[in-house]
Design an enzyme around this catalytic site. Structure first.
Site, PDB file in Angstrom:
ATOM      1  N   GLN A   9       9.979 -12.947 -11.213  1.00  0.00           N
ATOM      2  CA  GLN A   9      11.129 -13.752 -10.512  1.00  0.00           C
ATOM      3  C   GLN A   9      11.179 -14.977 -11.021  1.00  0.00           C
ATOM      4  OE1 GLN A   9       9.820 -12.454  -6.128  1.00  0.00           O
ATOM      5  NE2 GLN A   9      11.296 -13.979  -6.404  1.00  0.00           N
ATOM      6  N   SER A  87       2.938 -12.382 -12.460  1.00  0.00           N
ATOM      7  CA  SER A  87       3.144 -11.846 -10.490  1.00  0.00           C
ATOM      8  C   SER A  87       3.509 -10.746 -10.551  1.00  0.00           C
ATOM      9  CB  SER A  87       4.030 -12.895  -9.490  1.00  0.00           C
ATOM     10  OG  SER A  87       4.307 -13.004  -8.918  1.00  0.00           O
ATOM     11  N   LEU A  88       5.175 -10.158  -9.995  1.00  0.00           N
ATOM     12  CA  LEU A  88       5.289  -9.141 -10.016  1.00  0.00           C
ATOM     13  C   LEU A  88       5.641  -8.636 -11.373  1.00  0.00           C
ATOM     14  CD1 LEU A  88       7.915  -6.498  -9.344  1.00  0.00           C
ATOM     15  CD2 LEU A  88       9.411  -8.655 -10.599  1.00  0.00           C
ATOM     16  N   ARG A 112       6.513  -4.225  -1.807  1.00  0.00           N
ATOM     17  CA  ARG A 112       6.106  -5.454  -2.141  1.00  0.00           C
ATOM     18  C   ARG A 112       7.300  -6.635  -1.981  1.00  0.00           C
ATOM     19  NH1 ARG A 112       5.419  -9.411  -6.680  1.00  0.00           N
ATOM     20  NH2 ARG A 112       4.525 -10.595  -6.462  1.00  0.00           N
ATOM     21  N   HIS A 195       2.476 -16.478  -3.026  1.00  0.00           N
ATOM     22  CA  HIS A 195       0.888 -16.228  -3.651  1.00  0.00           C
ATOM     23  C   HIS A 195       0.023 -17.524  -2.993  1.00  0.00           C
ATOM     24  CE1 HIS A 195       1.311 -13.584  -6.536  1.00  0.00           C
ATOM     25  NE2 HIS A 195       2.472 -13.682  -6.840  1.00  0.00           N
ATOM     26  N   GLN A 244      -3.344 -10.133  -5.004  1.00  0.00           N
ATOM     27  CA  GLN A 244      -2.236 -10.697  -5.641  1.00  0.00           C
ATOM     28  C   GLN A 244      -2.056 -11.508  -5.317  1.00  0.00           C
ATOM     29  OE1 GLN A 244       1.308  -9.546  -6.992  1.00  0.00           O
ATOM     30  NE2 GLN A 244       0.295  -9.768  -9.257  1.00  0.00           N
TER      31      GLN A 244
END
Length: 296
Positions: A9, A87-88, A112, A195, A244
């Site tokens: 993102q 991340s994503l 998610r 996170h 994660q």
């Protein structure tokens, strides 16, 4: 060796992916298929939606996954020697490496995004970025705050670390970091404490979907956020993907490890050179390129 990298993102914008759609029949096919899988026109939100719409986690994560994956499918000329995502973006990296099918990756990303949105609504929380300051001091300040949740979340480069936690935890950390000498700290415009331990409920919800999903041996090593090390074992990849959501993204270490293992060119597939710019900060002499950036 070619390292293919995929952003998370942050670099989304109205109109993203429209150029790919207009240029490639394969892109048209994949966007339409995604709309069918999801049951609503995510492509329409990407091409014609507002900036505010695209900032919503439930749309942002799907939009970034689709843009990165479709750019990869349409524009890559050789198979990757290694992949990684921020991340994503790790989901996109896994799909590009053949570890996840397009359909499964898309549905996991949807799960998610929705789980993270729910977690964000449970506790007032956020993130802040600290620039040009010592990682060790930031870690020590976070560890000293025991009355609230605040942790290092994204190791983006040697001069950029993002912290994540409760609103109060972030405020305390900012105050203590300024006392310790940090000059440049900015709160981020995000929906929650990504996170961090505050994502535990989202992690629990997503874990079931991940463990029920088919993972395959990837065609190349995938460097995962949790360890920053290459993974080729499907079970290891699955386990690290579950972890994660509450663990930090070790992007600095990931890039250094990819260089260690022979990466000579980093190709980012996304709407802009977000990760490529971080790679250049981590290792200035490295070659980077961005494919799929709108307007190019």
């Amino acid at each position: 060796m070619n390292a293919y990298i995929f952003p998370g993102q942050g670099s989304q914008h109205p109109g993203m992916g429209l150029q790919l759609y207009e240029q490639f029949p394969l892109a048209q096919e994949l966007f339409r298929y995604a709309d069918k899988i999801l049951g609503y026109p995510i492509s329409d939100i990407m091409f014609h939606g507002t900036e505010e719409q695209l900032k919503q986690t439930k749309y942002t994560q799907l939009a970034m996954f689709l843009h990165g994956y479709i750019a990869f499918k349409c524009l890559h000329v050789a198979d990757p020697d290694m992949t990684a995502g921020h991340s994503l973006g790790e989901y996109t990296a896994l799909a590009a490496a053949g570890c996840l099918s397009f359909e499964d990756a898309l549905q996991l990303v949807e799960k998610r995004a929705n789980a993270m949105q729910k977690a964000c609504e449970q506790v007032p929380s956020g993130m802040a970025v600290i620039l040009k300051f010592d990682d060790k001091t930031i870690e020590e300040v976070c560890a000293s705050i025991t009355e609230e949740v605040v942790v290092p979340a994204n190791y983006n480069s040697q001069q950029q670390l993002v912290i994540s936690g409760s609103e109060k935890g972030i405020e305390i950390a900012i105050e203590r970091l300024k006392e310790a000498g940090a000059k440049r700290i900015m709160k981020l415009n995000v929906g929650g404490a990504f996170h961090s331990p505050l994502m535990q409920s989202a992690q629990d919800e997503l874990a079931e979907a991940i463990y029920n999903c088919a993972f395959h041996a990837p065609i190349c090593p995938v460097y995962q956020n949790v360890t920053a090390e290459p993974s080729t074992n499907a079970d290891t990849i699955r386990m690290n993907l579950v972890l994660q959501l509450t663990a930090p993204v070790r992007w600095t270490q990931t890039v250094l490890n990819m260089i260690r293992d022979g990466a000579t060119c980093f190709t980012e597939f996304g709407p802009g050179p977000t990760l490529g710019n971080l790679v250049k900060r981590i290792v200035p002499e490295t070659t980077t390129e961005c494919l799929g950036a709108d307007g190019e």
